[in-house]
Each structure stands twice: as structure tokens, then as C-alpha cells.
Scaffold this active site. Sequence first.
Site, PDB file in Angstrom:
ATOM      1  N   GLY A   1       3.870   2.677   8.338  1.00  0.00           N
ATOM      2  CA  GLY A   1       4.899   1.973   7.583  1.00  0.00           C
ATOM      3  C   GLY A   1       4.395   0.731   6.893  1.00  0.00           C
ATOM      4  CG  LEU A   2       1.474  -1.421   8.152  1.00  0.00           C
ATOM      5  CD1 LEU A   2       0.155  -1.535   8.918  1.00  0.00           C
ATOM      6  CD2 LEU A   2       2.200  -2.757   8.141  1.00  0.00           C
ATOM      7  CB  SER A   3       3.205  -0.039   1.681  1.00  0.00           C
ATOM      8  OG  SER A   3       3.535   0.405   0.390  1.00  0.00           O
ATOM      9  N   GLY A   4       0.436   2.138   2.885  1.00  0.00           N
ATOM     10  CA  GLY A   4      -0.966   2.405   2.617  1.00  0.00           C
ATOM     11  C   GLY A   4      -1.228   3.125   1.306  1.00  0.00           C
TER      12      GLY A   4
ATOM     13  CD  GLN B   1       1.645  10.301   9.936  1.00  0.00           C
ATOM     14  OE1 GLN B   1       1.775  10.264  11.164  1.00  0.00           O
ATOM     15  NE2 GLN B   1       1.612  11.429   9.259  1.00  0.00           N
TER      16      GLN B   1
ATOM     17  CG  ASP C   1       6.812  -0.935   0.054  1.00  0.00           C
ATOM     18  OD1 ASP C   1       7.698  -1.740   0.402  1.00  0.00           O
ATOM     19  OD2 ASP C   1       6.651   0.178   0.575  1.00  0.00           O
TER      20      ASP C   1
ATOM     21  N   PRO D   1      -3.746   1.464   9.003  1.00  0.00           N
ATOM     22  CG  PRO D   1      -3.165   0.425  11.001  1.00  0.00           C
ATOM     23  CD  PRO D   1      -3.374   0.146   9.542  1.00  0.00           C
TER      24      PRO D   1
END
Length: 356
Positions: A116-119, A114, A165, A112
Amino acid sequence: MGLERRAYARVGLLGNPSDMYGGWALSFTIADFSATVRLRPSPELLIQPHPHHDLVAFPSLPQLVSRLQSEGYYGGVRLLMAICKVFYNHCIQNNISLKAEKFTLSYDTNIPRQAGLSGSSTIVCAALSCLLNFYDVSHLIKVEMRPNLILNAEKEVGIVAGLQDRVAQVYGGDWFICLCITQDFSQEHMDKLGHGIYMPLDVNLLPPLYLIYAENPSDSGKVHSSVRQRWLDGDEFIISSMKEVAQPAFDGHKALLQKDYTELARLMNKNFDLRREMFGDDVLGSVNIKMVEAASKFTGSGGAVVALCPDGDSQVELLRKACQEAGFVVQQVKVAPSVLTDARGAVKFISFLVER
């Protein structure tokens, strides 16, 4: 024959964001969300745009503007180009010979936006794995150094971040406890080793965790944060607060070893409270705060929350109900698989200690 490599989304459990400020952090990657990069030999070197994330054709000018206002000037092409540049320069600087063959890079991701999962670093990590295998230089670039290359690639496109991350993603689905000091501050360990120090923990120490996120992009970051500049200016409150933010990660390591999940939950809440004091509600964003009030703490910079329910099923049901009423998605976290091996065979990392 082509290559396909995958990297997983990252959850920052404790210590965030002290990895950028000489602190500690505890983070892990999850199997729920990932990015895949594909590399195949080709007559010319081509970075292939994603049909959705790198959209360049629009029905109208207003729709183009609307897309930019909601998602910004993002996309994975810039990330793939950046890691190619950083990888090439690293090889040249370290006298690593590369064959003259060309390739096409493409990517896909279900992380997803934005959240905050370090895409972004997930795409870069998967691409780096492809490059290492395509050029057959994995044995010449130490695993410990690869997070630095990923971070350097992101800096190429203006992303400001720390190493935690990238370390989690390089080690491929493992829990990490990290004591991080970025290149912006103390250089003692980085100057000596050029990388961090990583310490594994038993995977069975992992408690059940739940990820909560909004399906619409987060409103985090619309107000500029002055925390980094205040740190650089020697602001005593920010410096002391970052030390406090780092402490829950250190204490969380002990709580995991003892399987004291009530203490772990307390530390998660403390981490968020300290961050909120430093950054303020305007920077964190109302959607993020609403999610935290329903659960526990940010996974990263905001956009998603990770929750621990030490009281069992009844607490999980209350969490699901609160999230449903607030309009958030909630799902139990699946830990991503490890991809590392050593001389003894497969190694299942659940934690790492970075000391730089």
C-alpha cells in the site's frame, strides 16, 4: 551521458480512498523506500527488465506457477512502456516536438510489494522525470499536469487509482493535503484547469510517525470490493460514507496547523473505522486488520500501517512490542526530500490542497 531519477513511496494519512470519489486526502512521501529509473542513450529503444521483479527464467514450471500465485503478473517493464506511450501521445497532442534519439530505460526499487505504498506509481513517476529531462521538455509540461500522466500510464496496465499518490510523488517528498475529484465524477475544476490546486504547509508541522508492514505480501484484495460499483450505482450509504472519509483530511489539516497530534491520531483511527464499514473485513484482509489493531491506519490500499504516538516514548515502546509479538516490521518514518524550486529558491512543501 545517462540520467537517474528517484521517486519515493507514498503514505496516505487521511481521506483514503476518497480521492477517487470526489473527496479530500492528506498524504506524503517517505525517504525510507523509493524507486530509481535510469535512462541512457542507446542505438535502439530498449526497456530493460529487472533481474528480480521481471523474472522470466524459472528452475521449473511449479516454481513459475508459485511465483505467479504469490506475486501475480507484475513487474516494472509494463509500467515503463506505459509511461513512454502516454508521454509520447501527450507530446503529440500538445504539439511538443521530440528529438529522434533513442534510449534504454531500467529501474530498481526497494518498496515492499503489496504494502500500500504506491510502488507502481513511484516507478512511473521516476521514469517520467527521466523522459522530461532527456527530451528537454520539462518547461512545456506543467508540474500540475504530471500526476495525470502518471495515472493515465497506470490505467494503461489496468491499475485503478486516484490522483493523490501521484501528486505527492511528483512534488518529491512533500506532505500534501488534497481535495481531489477524479475524472470519473465531477469535472468542474479539471475541465477548467486541467489539474489540481496545491497548497504548501510548514514542514515543522510534521509529527513523528511510524510505519508498520508485513514482510510477506498482504492478503488485501483477494476478495473483490463492490464499493466502486455501488458508488457508480448511486448507493446512498457509500456516497455518504465517502464524504465522511474525506472529512478527516480536512480536519487533519487544521490539526496539523495547531500541532494537535492527539486530534490527528483520533482522525486517523476514524478514517480506518469508516473504511472498514464500507469495505468489510474480507476485502481489507486479516493481516491488514491485525496491523491496524496493533497501530492505527492503512497507508494506502492495505499492506502497511502508519501510526502516530502522541503520548511519547512510552507509547512508541508499546507499539514496537506489539508489532514484534505480531511479527511485523516497525520503523520511524523519514520524510523524503523536496525536489521543487521556484523563483525564490528551494521550496519545502509539506502539504497540498487539490481542488478539482
